[in-house]
Motif scaffolding. Structure first.
Motif, PDB file in Angstrom:
ATOM      1  N   SER A   1       0.827  -1.198   0.000  1.00 60.84           N
ATOM      2  CA  SER A   1       0.000   0.000   0.000  1.00 60.84           C
ATOM      3  C   SER A   1       0.868   1.257   0.000  1.00 60.84           C
ATOM      4  O   SER A   1       0.613   2.208  -0.740  1.00 60.84           O
ATOM      5  N   THR A   2       1.903   1.290   0.846  1.00 66.97           N
ATOM      6  CA  THR A   2       2.769   2.466   0.904  1.00 66.97           C
ATOM      7  C   THR A   2       3.510   2.665  -0.415  1.00 66.97           C
ATOM      8  O   THR A   2       3.606   3.791  -0.936  1.00 66.97           O
TER       9      THR A   2
ATOM     10  N   TRP B   1       1.158   4.067  -3.026  1.00 64.63           N
ATOM     11  CA  TRP B   1       0.894   5.492  -2.869  1.00 64.63           C
ATOM     12  C   TRP B   1       2.099   6.333  -3.288  1.00 64.63           C
ATOM     13  O   TRP B   1       1.938   7.439  -3.841  1.00 64.63           O
TER      14      TRP B   1
ATOM     15  N   THR C   1     -12.872   4.852   3.615  1.00 62.82           N
ATOM     16  CA  THR C   1     -11.655   4.754   4.414  1.00 62.82           C
ATOM     17  C   THR C   1     -10.864   6.041   4.239  1.00 62.82           C
ATOM     18  O   THR C   1     -11.267   6.933   3.512  1.00 62.82           O
TER      19      THR C   1
ATOM     20  N   HIS D   1      -6.562   7.542   4.188  1.00 63.62           N
ATOM     21  CA  HIS D   1      -5.146   7.188   4.225  1.00 63.62           C
ATOM     22  C   HIS D   1      -4.303   8.369   4.692  1.00 63.62           C
ATOM     23  O   HIS D   1      -3.140   8.504   4.288  1.00 63.62           O
TER      24      HIS D   1
ATOM     25  N   TRP E   1      -1.990  10.790   2.371  1.00 64.19           N
ATOM     26  CA  TRP E   1      -2.201  10.302   1.012  1.00 64.19           C
ATOM     27  C   TRP E   1      -3.595  10.690   0.504  1.00 64.19           C
ATOM     28  O   TRP E   1      -3.753  11.036  -0.678  1.00 64.19           O
ATOM     29  N   SER E   2      -4.596  10.638   1.363  1.00 63.13           N
ATOM     30  CA  SER E   2      -5.946  11.039   0.958  1.00 63.13           C
ATOM     31  C   SER E   2      -6.001  12.529   0.629  1.00 63.13           C
ATOM     32  O   SER E   2      -6.671  12.951  -0.322  1.00 63.13           O
TER      33      SER E   2
END
Length: 501
Positions: free
Chosen positions: A3-4, A7, A134, A136, A139-140
């Motif tokens: 995931s990291t 992103w 959700t 992040h 990141w969001s």
């Protein structure tokens, strides 16, 4: 970990995409103001809309079921749109090297994103349909910013594509109608900003054109038929030309004047003009007239004095370049042809020149006068310049220096107001002079905060009639502005009357 890494790849994609949009599409290529790029702009608009949806989805949701399948479809559709965009770009314009490199890196990075995200989406697609929300963290926030950015520029590209038809130049037919049929014309610098339009006008009127250019592939975009040479040595001694038009030279305003650039600017003009003189000397049948470009920089930076062809010279780098260029062109006179030196003012057209540099900041409401705005700008539309070149070819009374400027020069502040009005934008953000001088030195002093009030006395005396003598209506027509002109405006039909007097 996945995931990291995902992103981080998305962040890199956003950064490279922003660079491509701001530096290439807006600042250097100015796609929104090029009618030829309508198809590319539409592809960009659709792609950006899909990107906005993807950024918001990935930033705040984890789609399941058919929603995951839809997200995967959009990701793959982006690949198809990008491939179509690559084809469109290659067909419609020459991409600079930096843009090609950036596109390659974008494609590779997007491939890495797909490698990481496709397996996740395939797993989610097998689950019951749902859209759990959700976040992040940072990141969001990045996803929101990116979504807003691509949405804004996507909308801009769609609207720019819609207006492109209004921006299209009128046909070049008629611009060279003063020439008797079937003339043979040699044009050096025929792929440049002015040369392209001149060649189009000559070809449209049925004349036989030979173009000298350093880059033969660029000549492929010129209207056919025409002949192309990359050196005047390729022209045989028995070639026949009725006239030669010398426009070749390193652009003066395309970069700061480093010592090396100053040498290139001067050497390029003297080299081509010297080559032209040597060609004419060896031709069995010499052309009757040679039109050689110069610029109003010959007069140097001046205050409010009205300058005609009889005015004294000034100083500065642009004067030194123009003076040396004119001396070299003047040597052709001894070989027999009538030599006309056209001192160009600021040439206005949407696809290049000084106007193109102003369009992006003014369109976003960031335009305004440069310095105190009192410096004079002596300008001419590109079509009037082409017509004046043709007029100089056919008018035997014209010889020596001729000012190629409209009869009504304006101060920089008036230019800013007229451009803002044509774009329906405010023009109240001044550009202070001191940082320009600090960064650009003589370049800024002579080209940005200096000017000349130049009048076309010789052209007017020789019977030339400008179709666009006034700035405001000229800008309205060049920019395709939806502004209703007064019925008694003598220039209202200017776009449909391109023929020479």
């Amino acid at each position: 970990m996945t995931s990291t890494l995902l992103w981080w790849l998305i962040a890199v994609q956003i950064a490279m995409g922003a660079f491509d949009t701001l530096y290439h599409h807006e600042l250097t290529e100015r796609l929104a103001w090029r009618p030829s790029q309508r198809g590319e702009l539409r592809l960009h608009a659709v792609r950006n809309a899909l990107y906005a949806a993807l950024f918001l989805t990935l930033g705040f949701a984890e789609p399941r079921g058919w929603l995951a399948a839809l997200t995967l479809t959009v990701l793959l559709a982006e690949v198809g749109i990008t491939l179509a965009d690559f084809v469109e770009e290659d067909l419609s314009r020459r991409l600079p090297a930096s843009e090609r490199i950036n596109h390659t890196l974008l494609a590779l990075n997007y491939g890495g994103i797909l490698v990481l995200i496709v397996p996740i989406l395939l797993i989610w697609a097998g689950e019951p349909t749902a859209l759990p929300l959700t976040t992040h963290g940072a990141w969001s926030a990045l996803a929101v910013s990116a979504a807003l950015g691509v949405a804004v520029f996507g909308a801009r590209d769609w609207l720019a594509a819609a207006r492109s038809e209004r921006l299209a130049e009128p046909s070049a037919v008629g611009l060279a109608s003063a020439l008797s049929p079937g003339r043979r014309i040699l044009v050096t610098g025929g792929t440049g900003f002015v040369g392209r339009r001149l060649v189009a006008a000559l070809v449209a009127s049925g004349h036989k054109v030979t173009v000298l250019t350093r880059e033969a592939p660029r000549a492929a975009a010129l209207p056919a038929p025409h002949a192309v040479v990359t050196s005047l040595d390729q022209i045989p001694d028995d070639a026949r030309f009725d006239a030669a038009v010398n426009l070749a030279g390193e652009p003066v305003a395309d970069g700061l004047w480093t010592r090396a650039r100053r040498r290139r600017i001067l050497a390029s003009r003297l080299r081509v003009t010297g080559d032209l003189r040597r060609l004419i000397a060896r031709l069995d049948h010499r052309p009757a007239v040679v039109i050689s470009a110069s610029a109003v920089g010959w007069y140097g930076v001046r205050d409010d004095a009205a300058l005609t062809e009889a005015s004294a010279a000034g100083g500065g780098f642009t004067h030194r370049v123009c003076a040396a260029w004119e001396r070299e062109a003047g040597r052709i006179d001894a070989l027999g042809p009538r030599v006309v030196i056209l001192r160009f003012g600021l040439v206005l057209a949407v696809e290049g020149g000084v106007l193109a540099r102003f369009l992006t900041p003014f369109e976003f409401g960031l335009g305004g006068p440069v310095g105190d705005g009192r410096q004079w700008m002596s300008w001419i539309t590109r079509d009037d310049l082409v017509r004046l070149i043709v007029h100089a070819i056919v008018e035997p009374s014209l010889a020596g220096p001729v000012n190629a400027t409209a009869p009504n020069p304006v101060r920089n502040a008036e230019f800013a107001r007229a451009l803002g009005a044509a774009l329906r934008r405010p023009a109240r953000v001044p550009v202070p002079a001191w940082p320009l001088v600090r960064i650009g030195g003589d370049y800024a002093r002579e080209l940005l905060i200096g000017g000349q009030r130049v009048l076309p006395e010789a052209a007017s005396a020789a019977g030339f009639r400008f179709l666009q003598p006034d700035l405001a209506p000229a800008l309205i027509r060049l920019l395709g502005a939806k502004v209703r002109l007064a019925q008694d405006d003598p220039h209202v039909e200017a776009r449909s009357l391109p023929s020479a007097p």
